[in-house]
Design a protein around this motif. Structure first.
Motif, PDB file in Angstrom:
ATOM      1  N   ARG A 155       1.507 -11.643   6.443  1.00  0.00           N
ATOM      2  CA  ARG A 155       0.084 -11.954   6.590  1.00  0.00           C
ATOM      3  C   ARG A 155      -0.774 -10.917   5.878  1.00  0.00           C
ATOM      4  NH1 ARG A 155      -2.020 -15.835   9.289  1.00  0.00           N
ATOM      5  NH2 ARG A 155      -0.079 -16.231  10.429  1.00  0.00           N
ATOM      6  N   VAL A 156      -0.417  -9.648   6.000  1.00  0.00           N
ATOM      7  CA  VAL A 156      -1.192  -8.603   5.326  1.00  0.00           C
ATOM      8  C   VAL A 156      -1.103  -8.750   3.812  1.00  0.00           C
ATOM      9  CG1 VAL A 156      -1.306  -6.119   4.890  1.00  0.00           C
ATOM     10  CG2 VAL A 156      -1.058  -6.953   7.222  1.00  0.00           C
ATOM     11  N   VAL A 157       0.106  -8.967   3.302  1.00  0.00           N
ATOM     12  CA  VAL A 157       0.311  -9.027   1.849  1.00  0.00           C
ATOM     13  C   VAL A 157      -0.342 -10.265   1.241  1.00  0.00           C
ATOM     14  CG1 VAL A 157       2.082  -9.373   0.082  1.00  0.00           C
ATOM     15  CG2 VAL A 157       2.382  -7.610   1.811  1.00  0.00           C
ATOM     16  N   TYR A 158      -0.181 -11.410   1.895  1.00  0.00           N
ATOM     17  CA  TYR A 158      -0.619 -12.666   1.291  1.00  0.00           C
ATOM     18  C   TYR A 158      -2.061 -13.015   1.613  1.00  0.00           C
ATOM     19  CZ  TYR A 158       4.036 -13.880  -0.392  1.00  0.00           C
ATOM     20  OH  TYR A 158       5.221 -13.906  -1.078  1.00  0.00           O
ATOM     21  N   VAL A 159      -2.647 -12.412   2.661  1.00  0.00           N
ATOM     22  CA  VAL A 159      -4.027 -12.726   3.016  1.00  0.00           C
ATOM     23  C   VAL A 159      -4.977 -11.599   2.606  1.00  0.00           C
ATOM     24  CG1 VAL A 159      -5.619 -13.242   4.910  1.00  0.00           C
ATOM     25  CG2 VAL A 159      -3.311 -14.205   4.935  1.00  0.00           C
ATOM     26  N   ALA A 160      -4.599 -10.340   2.880  1.00  0.00           N
ATOM     27  CA  ALA A 160      -5.522  -9.230   2.644  1.00  0.00           C
ATOM     28  C   ALA A 160      -5.357  -8.571   1.282  1.00  0.00           C
ATOM     29  CB  ALA A 160      -5.350  -8.177   3.740  1.00  0.00           C
ATOM     30  N   LEU A 161      -4.158  -8.611   0.702  1.00  0.00           N
ATOM     31  CA  LEU A 161      -3.900  -7.782  -0.476  1.00  0.00           C
ATOM     32  C   LEU A 161      -3.725  -8.516  -1.808  1.00  0.00           C
ATOM     33  CD1 LEU A 161      -1.454  -5.116   1.021  1.00  0.00           C
ATOM     34  CD2 LEU A 161      -3.944  -5.124   0.942  1.00  0.00           C
ATOM     35  N   PRO A 162      -4.032  -9.806  -1.928  1.00  0.00           N
ATOM     36  CA  PRO A 162      -3.939 -10.415  -3.267  1.00  0.00           C
ATOM     37  C   PRO A 162      -4.726  -9.689  -4.355  1.00  0.00           C
ATOM     38  CG  PRO A 162      -4.141 -12.127  -1.628  1.00  0.00           C
ATOM     39  CD  PRO A 162      -4.342 -10.822  -0.907  1.00  0.00           C
ATOM     40  N   PRO A 163      -5.935  -9.129  -4.077  1.00  0.00           N
ATOM     41  CA  PRO A 163      -6.637  -8.398  -5.152  1.00  0.00           C
ATOM     42  C   PRO A 163      -5.895  -7.152  -5.626  1.00  0.00           C
ATOM     43  CG  PRO A 163      -8.158  -8.998  -3.393  1.00  0.00           C
ATOM     44  CD  PRO A 163      -6.782  -9.251  -2.872  1.00  0.00           C
ATOM     45  N   LEU A 164      -4.991  -6.609  -4.798  1.00  0.00           N
ATOM     46  CA  LEU A 164      -4.246  -5.406  -5.180  1.00  0.00           C
ATOM     47  C   LEU A 164      -2.824  -5.740  -5.622  1.00  0.00           C
ATOM     48  CD1 LEU A 164      -5.326  -2.893  -2.375  1.00  0.00           C
ATOM     49  CD2 LEU A 164      -6.373  -3.307  -4.611  1.00  0.00           C
ATOM     50  N   HIS A 165      -2.639  -6.965  -6.089  1.00  0.00           N
ATOM     51  CA  HIS A 165      -1.302  -7.416  -6.486  1.00  0.00           C
ATOM     52  C   HIS A 165      -0.621  -6.434  -7.428  1.00  0.00           C
ATOM     53  CE1 HIS A 165       1.497  -9.597  -9.152  1.00  0.00           C
ATOM     54  NE2 HIS A 165       1.794 -10.309  -8.088  1.00  0.00           N
ATOM     55  N   ASP A 166      -1.322  -5.962  -8.444  1.00  0.00           N
ATOM     56  CA  ASP A 166      -0.719  -5.069  -9.440  1.00  0.00           C
ATOM     57  C   ASP A 166      -0.430  -3.684  -8.881  1.00  0.00           C
ATOM     58  OD1 ASP A 166      -0.914  -7.105 -11.291  1.00  0.00           O
ATOM     59  OD2 ASP A 166      -2.868  -6.457 -12.046  1.00  0.00           O
ATOM     60  N   GLN A 167      -1.092  -3.317  -7.802  1.00  0.00           N
ATOM     61  CA  GLN A 167      -0.871  -1.994  -7.224  1.00  0.00           C
ATOM     62  C   GLN A 167       0.289  -1.986  -6.216  1.00  0.00           C
ATOM     63  OE1 GLN A 167      -3.842  -3.323  -7.725  1.00  0.00           O
ATOM     64  NE2 GLN A 167      -5.294  -1.797  -8.515  1.00  0.00           N
ATOM     65  N   TRP A 168       0.339  -2.986  -5.315  1.00  0.00           N
ATOM     66  CA  TRP A 168       1.357  -2.924  -4.271  1.00  0.00           C
ATOM     67  C   TRP A 168       2.712  -3.438  -4.729  1.00  0.00           C
ATOM     68  CZ3 TRP A 168       3.960  -7.258  -2.915  1.00  0.00           C
ATOM     69  CH2 TRP A 168       3.351  -8.511  -3.026  1.00  0.00           C
ATOM     70  N   ARG A 169       2.743  -4.329  -5.713  1.00  0.00           N
ATOM     71  CA  ARG A 169       4.012  -4.960  -6.072  1.00  0.00           C
ATOM     72  C   ARG A 169       5.035  -3.960  -6.626  1.00  0.00           C
ATOM     73  NH1 ARG A 169       5.885  -9.532  -9.719  1.00  0.00           N
ATOM     74  NH2 ARG A 169       6.888 -10.999  -8.304  1.00  0.00           N
ATOM     75  N   PRO A 170       4.671  -3.047  -7.532  1.00  0.00           N
ATOM     76  CA  PRO A 170       5.678  -2.075  -8.001  1.00  0.00           C
ATOM     77  C   PRO A 170       6.213  -1.187  -6.883  1.00  0.00           C
ATOM     78  CG  PRO A 170       3.782  -2.107  -9.464  1.00  0.00           C
ATOM     79  CD  PRO A 170       3.394  -2.906  -8.263  1.00  0.00           C
ATOM     80  N   VAL A 171       5.361  -0.835  -5.931  1.00  0.00           N
ATOM     81  CA  VAL A 171       5.808   0.006  -4.816  1.00  0.00           C
ATOM     82  C   VAL A 171       6.820  -0.737  -3.961  1.00  0.00           C
ATOM     83  CG1 VAL A 171       5.063   1.248  -2.756  1.00  0.00           C
ATOM     84  CG2 VAL A 171       3.621   1.265  -4.805  1.00  0.00           C
ATOM     85  N   VAL A 172       6.526  -1.996  -3.650  1.00  0.00           N
ATOM     86  CA  VAL A 172       7.465  -2.777  -2.835  1.00  0.00           C
ATOM     87  C   VAL A 172       8.742  -3.067  -3.610  1.00  0.00           C
ATOM     88  CG1 VAL A 172       7.742  -4.887  -1.471  1.00  0.00           C
ATOM     89  CG2 VAL A 172       5.542  -3.740  -1.530  1.00  0.00           C
ATOM     90  N   TRP A 173       8.642  -3.211  -4.923  1.00  0.00           N
ATOM     91  CA  TRP A 173       9.847  -3.316  -5.759  1.00  0.00           C
ATOM     92  C   TRP A 173      10.766  -2.117  -5.494  1.00  0.00           C
ATOM     93  CZ3 TRP A 173      11.848  -5.276 -10.731  1.00  0.00           C
ATOM     94  CH2 TRP A 173      11.407  -6.571 -11.022  1.00  0.00           C
ATOM     95  N   ALA A 174      10.199  -0.927  -5.620  1.00  0.00           N
ATOM     96  CA  ALA A 174      11.007   0.287  -5.451  1.00  0.00           C
ATOM     97  C   ALA A 174      11.585   0.375  -4.030  1.00  0.00           C
ATOM     98  CB  ALA A 174      10.147   1.515  -5.753  1.00  0.00           C
ATOM     99  N   ILE A 175      10.765   0.039  -3.027  1.00  0.00           N
ATOM    100  CA  ILE A 175      11.239   0.111  -1.639  1.00  0.00           C
ATOM    101  C   ILE A 175      12.344  -0.910  -1.403  1.00  0.00           C
ATOM    102  CG2 ILE A 175      10.551  -0.348   0.753  1.00  0.00           C
ATOM    103  CD1 ILE A 175       7.860   0.936   0.079  1.00  0.00           C
ATOM    104  N   SER A 176      12.207  -2.102  -1.965  1.00  0.00           N
ATOM    105  CA  SER A 176      13.238  -3.124  -1.802  1.00  0.00           C
ATOM    106  C   SER A 176      14.562  -2.681  -2.423  1.00  0.00           C
ATOM    107  CB  SER A 176      12.768  -4.439  -2.436  1.00  0.00           C
ATOM    108  OG  SER A 176      13.774  -5.419  -2.350  1.00  0.00           O
TER     109      SER A 176
END
Length: 526
Positions: free
Chosen positions: A301-322
């Motif tokens: 819910r946080v990622v898909y509702v609140a953070l779409p404008p920060l797609h380019d910022q959070w996605r690389p971080v979650v890539w690394a964590i995954s």
């Protein structure tokens, strides 16, 4: 100012569970001790069944786009209802397993009494044995009614888990996080008198959980300072106007710490092996399944509702964590010599696999993640239920892998059931694990994360080694001189394990009905 309205029908599943928990607390206070056990078990199971029925009725009532309730603080949409239904079903099974272990840590009952009559939260009752000593029997019976507070605690945790994935603003999400976490800290320590590991698990979980909650709350404060709102949709609108606000980015990072700690992602996973090993096994199964479903629901819910404008910022971080989560969980599990710790690190690796679905950032990512959560939760509860059957000569749990040698030869049904759950974790075809991984990897590839999918497939191949190693140990290794034993659960527990096994195989052979359901439930309300 208008009077706020509360949509009682829409939030009825949560109200039913919290109501059952409050009634359970009152029963502990006013009911005579000898009546508490039966009353608490009946109340918990009836409350959960009623909540499941309420979820179905609410799902028929709401529109396809979903709805909100309690001043938009809760999102009542199909993803939330699907995850709530999963949590409730898993909790029913957990209550049945917990009911087998009827307190005993606080009594003065000796090992014989604890093994034969009322073995406590970390042992089943072997029906084939008996204790002739009437004093020991009376002690064990008294022990059986002493820790009935486990049931209202579990119901409070379930209530928090139902609110967590439905929270539509950060303040509601934080309250739900604390409501689900505090009872779990206590539940982990309920075997404290028989196992010092239980004390360590409870304390470690409490301290690290408190730190993660502090990070989460600090992130909420920073996001509010940057955006002026706590509503997830409002945060998205504010971030769209100012996507590079350093205060907001810091708040998102701290918020992510709290959520990733709760799902058990690397590097916030250090609590998982010790807590899973030290907590009573039915509590471990409950945490490993239900908590993960609730936490991933909130993360989606946080990622898909609140953070779409920060797609380019959070996605690389979650890539690394995954990637870190898959690699660390898989490699560390290879060297484990305790079955519960092996399943704990396996759980960490699965968090990495599920994160690939979150990273997809498309509707298929939501649907595949929900399918994975449903399938994984049933397999996990079943696996820990089987682990809880294995006992040493004193009637205590024995997860030492060296003494599991030959277990499948002496107890073929137990060996086959556990092997089936392990093969599902490995992602072998005709099990739910295969379809789950195929779904999340397919969504990640569709979302442009092909390198991540390749790493996930390699990690799955390595993980298959330590799952197969346990199977080989159970069926093709000579038993040691000091053997473990399998105790006989009640018919209710047998039926529940059978349900977990049926779901694990059923979703592997006939996954389409659930796939259609999650595809229809992939739209999160704003």
């Amino acid at each position: 100012m208008s009077t706020p309205s509360v949509e009682y029908v829409l939030i009825s599943p949560m109200l039913i569970v919290f109501g059952a928990a409050v009634i359970g607390v009152l029963l502990e206070a006013f009911l005579p001790r000898r009546f508490r056990y039966g009353a608490q078990v009946t109340l918990a199971i009836c409350g959960l069944v009623a909540a499941f029925v309420a979820v179905i009725l609410v799902a028929k009532k709401i529109p396809a786009a979903g709805n909100t309730a309690v001043l938009r603080g809760l999102a009542i949409d199909r993803p939330a209802l699907l995850l709530q239904a999963t949590i409730v079903l898993v909790s029913v099974m957990a209550i049945i397993f917990i009911a087998e272990r009827r307190g005993g840590e606080d009594s003065g009952a000796g090992p014989g009494a604890a093994t034969a009559i009322a073995p406590g939260l970390d042992s089943f009752t072997p029906q084939a044995s008996a204790v002739p000593d009437s004093v020991a029997e009376r002690q064990a019976i008294r022990a059986g009614v002493r820790q009935t507070e486990v049931f209202p605690l579990t119901m409070l945790a379930v209530g928090g888990m139902l609110v967590f994935p439905a929270a539509n603003d950060l303040l509601t999400m934080f309250v739900a996080l604390e409501v689900l976490s505090l009872p779990l800290y206590l539940l982990c320590g309920l075997a404290r008198h028989r196992r010092l590991l239980s004390q360590e698990a409870s304390l470690k979980y409490f301290l690290l959980g408190a730190f993660s909650s502090a990070f989460f709350l600090y992130g909420v404060a920073l996001l509010y300072g940057a955006t002026g709102t706590l509503a997830l949709a409002g945060i998205a609108d504010a971030l769209k106007a100012h996507p590079n606000d350093s205060l907001a980015l810091t708040g998102v990072a701290l918020l992510a710490v709290g959520l990733l700690f709760k799902v058990g992602a690397v590097p916030f996973h250090s609590w998982i092996p010790d807590v899973y090993q030290g907590a009573p096994t039915p509590v471990t199964g409950f945490m490993a399944a239900a908590t993960k479903v609730a936490a991933f629901g909130a993360l989606l819910r946080v990622v898909y509702v609140a953070l779409p404008p920060l797609h380019d910022q959070w996605r690389p971080v979650v890539w690394a964590i995954s990637i870190l989560t898959m690699v660390v969980g898989t490699i560390t599990a290879v060297n484990q010599i305790d079955v519960k710790r092996l399943l704990a690190y396996s759980s960490v690796a699965h968090v990495g696999f599920i994160l690939t679905g979150v990273i997809a950032d498309i509707p298929a990512g939501v649907s595949s993640t929900m399918f994975y959560l449903v399938a994984y939760s049933f397999s996990t509860v079943g696996a820990f239920a089987v682990v809880g059957l294995v006992r040493n000569a004193d009637g205590d749990e024995d997860a030492d892998m060296s003494r599991w040698a030959g277990l499948g030869q002496r107890y073929p049904v137990v060996g086959l059931l556990f092997s089936m759950f392990l093969l599902a974790f490995a992602g072998i075809p005709l099990t739910s694990g295969f379809v789950s991984k195929f779904a999340v990897f397919g969504a990640a590839a569709k979302g442009g994360a092909v390198p991540l999918v390749i790493i996930g497939v390699i990690a799955s191949g390595v993980a298959a080694y330590f799952y197969v190693r346990v199977i080989v140990l159970m069926f093709f290794t000579e038993p040691p001189t000091e053997q473990v034993h399998v105790v006989m659960p009640s018919n209710w527990s047998k039926a529940t394990i059978a349900v977990c096994a049926a779901v694990t195989i059923g979703l592997g052979v006939f996954p389409q009905p659930l796939l259609d359901l999650v595809n229809q439930a992939a739209q999160l309300v704003r």
